[in-house]
Write a protein that holds these residues in place. Structure first.
Motif, PDB file in Angstrom:
ATOM      1  N   SER A   1       4.420   9.662  -5.605  1.00 17.24           N
ATOM      2  CA  SER A   1       5.338  10.600  -4.952  1.00 17.24           C
ATOM      3  C   SER A   1       6.610  10.796  -5.769  1.00 17.24           C
ATOM      4  CB  SER A   1       5.708  10.088  -3.552  1.00 17.24           C
ATOM      5  OG  SER A   1       4.561   9.928  -2.763  1.00 17.24           O
TER       6      SER A   1
ATOM      7  N   LYS B   1       0.831  -1.206   0.000  1.00 14.38           N
ATOM      8  CA  LYS B   1       0.000   0.000   0.000  1.00 14.38           C
ATOM      9  C   LYS B   1       0.862   1.250   0.000  1.00 14.38           C
ATOM     10  CE  LYS B   1      -3.410   2.451   2.828  1.00 14.38           C
ATOM     11  NZ  LYS B   1      -4.205   2.422   4.091  1.00 14.38           N
ATOM     12  N   TYR B   2       1.893   1.263   0.862  1.00 18.79           N
ATOM     13  CA  TYR B   2       2.793   2.410   0.913  1.00 18.79           C
ATOM     14  C   TYR B   2       3.619   2.528  -0.361  1.00 18.79           C
ATOM     15  CZ  TYR B   2       1.809   3.200   5.873  1.00 18.79           C
ATOM     16  OH  TYR B   2       1.190   3.488   7.052  1.00 18.79           O
TER      17      TYR B   2
ATOM     18  N   ARG C   1       2.818   1.640  -3.343  1.00 18.72           N
ATOM     19  CA  ARG C   1       2.002   2.153  -4.441  1.00 18.72           C
ATOM     20  C   ARG C   1       1.980   3.684  -4.428  1.00 18.72           C
ATOM     21  NH1 ARG C   1      -2.416  -0.044  -3.030  1.00 18.72           N
ATOM     22  NH2 ARG C   1      -2.087  -2.048  -4.065  1.00 18.72           N
ATOM     23  N   GLY C   2       1.939   4.253  -3.236  1.00 18.66           N
ATOM     24  CA  GLY C   2       1.962   5.709  -3.120  1.00 18.66           C
ATOM     25  C   GLY C   2       3.288   6.299  -3.544  1.00 18.66           C
TER      26      GLY C   2
END
Length: 268
Positions: free
Chosen positions: A140, A132-133, A135-136
């Protein structure tokens, strides 16, 4: 553990390389598509983007002039007309520069997709929360890269062109700059700014594997300042204003990276 993660764990080293190869192939195809698109719009790319910094009507020069008038300094910050002329001295020079600019433009436009392919390669090895992180991080990283490109193109690069293009050791010497030299200056500075703006992303991964901690980064903050100044001097031309303008965002990014490392350690 997901089925995809189990399958990846059972792969041999050569099978991992095969998977990586196809990610690289897809990334290369994306860059090639953008490269062909840029190559097709030659007049716009060169006249409106690459060579635009040679004109005194470039957005950055006009902004500095408006700021100068707003501060009551008259034309103190207004940029002079750039007096040098561009020349091509090799038979294939212009065609080669056309290809080089198209390739660099393809890399810039294709960078988000390249990050996406990197994420697809490492995602099976991550836990659900980590995925999940990660993917961000694609968003970014793309945002930071675009920010760096805009910063380099609209601030550092035009100031470099203005300084180097108008610099003379004597009025007896006229500046006739080769096309390759001009394009190399603009593209190298712009691309370098985009890459150095990836510092928070790099720190994130280093913190994830335990190679960097916020305490380590705070301890060596003074050393980092020296490295930033040296890096700024390498990227920018030898005028102090460009070096300072390059160093300030890098120092801000370094402090932001400390915050990123702190969050990573806390989550772990």
């Amino acid at each position: 553990m997901s089925e995809e993660t189990k399958n990846r764990a059972d792969m041999s080293f050569l099978e991992h390389l095969e998977v990586l190869r196809w990610h690289l192939v897809r990334s290369s195809i994306a860059v090639l598509v953008f490269m062909i698109g840029i190559f097709s719009f030659k007049s716009f790319v060169f006249d409106e983007i690459i060579l635009a910094q040679k004109s005194s009507s470039f957005w950055t020069y006009e902004l500095f002039c408006k700021i100068s008038h707003w501060l009551g300094k008259g034309d103190a910050l207004c940029m002079e007309d750039i007096s040098f002329s561009l020349i091509n001295i090799t038979m294939s020079g212009q065609f080669t520069m056309h290809l080089v600019v198209s390739l660099i433009g393809g890399l810039i436009l294709g960078f988000p997709y390249i990050l996406f392919e990197i994420w697809r390669f490492i995602a099976p090895a991550l836990e659900a929360k980590e995925r999940k992180y990660a993917r961000g991080l694609v968003f970014s990283g793309s945002f930071l890269f675009a920010l760096g490109i805009l910063f380099g193109y609209y601030l550092i690069s035009p100031l470099s062109v203005q300084f180097l293009g108008n610099y003379k050791v004597s009025d007896l010497v006229e500046n006739q700059i080769s096309l390759s030299s001009f394009i190399s200056t603009v593209t190298t500075i712009t691309l370098a700014c985009g890459l150095v703006f990836q510092l928070p992303l790099i720190v994130y991964f280093l913190a994830k594997v335990g190679l960097v901690t916020p305490e380590f980064m705070r301890k060596f903050r003074k050393h980092a300042i020296v490295v930033v100044l040296i890096l700024s001097a390498i990227i920018t031309p030898p005028d102090i204003s460009s070096q300072v303008l390059m160093a300030i965002p890098l120092l801000i990014l370094y402090e932001f990276s400390i915050f990123i490392a702190k969050r990573v350690i806390k989550n772990q």
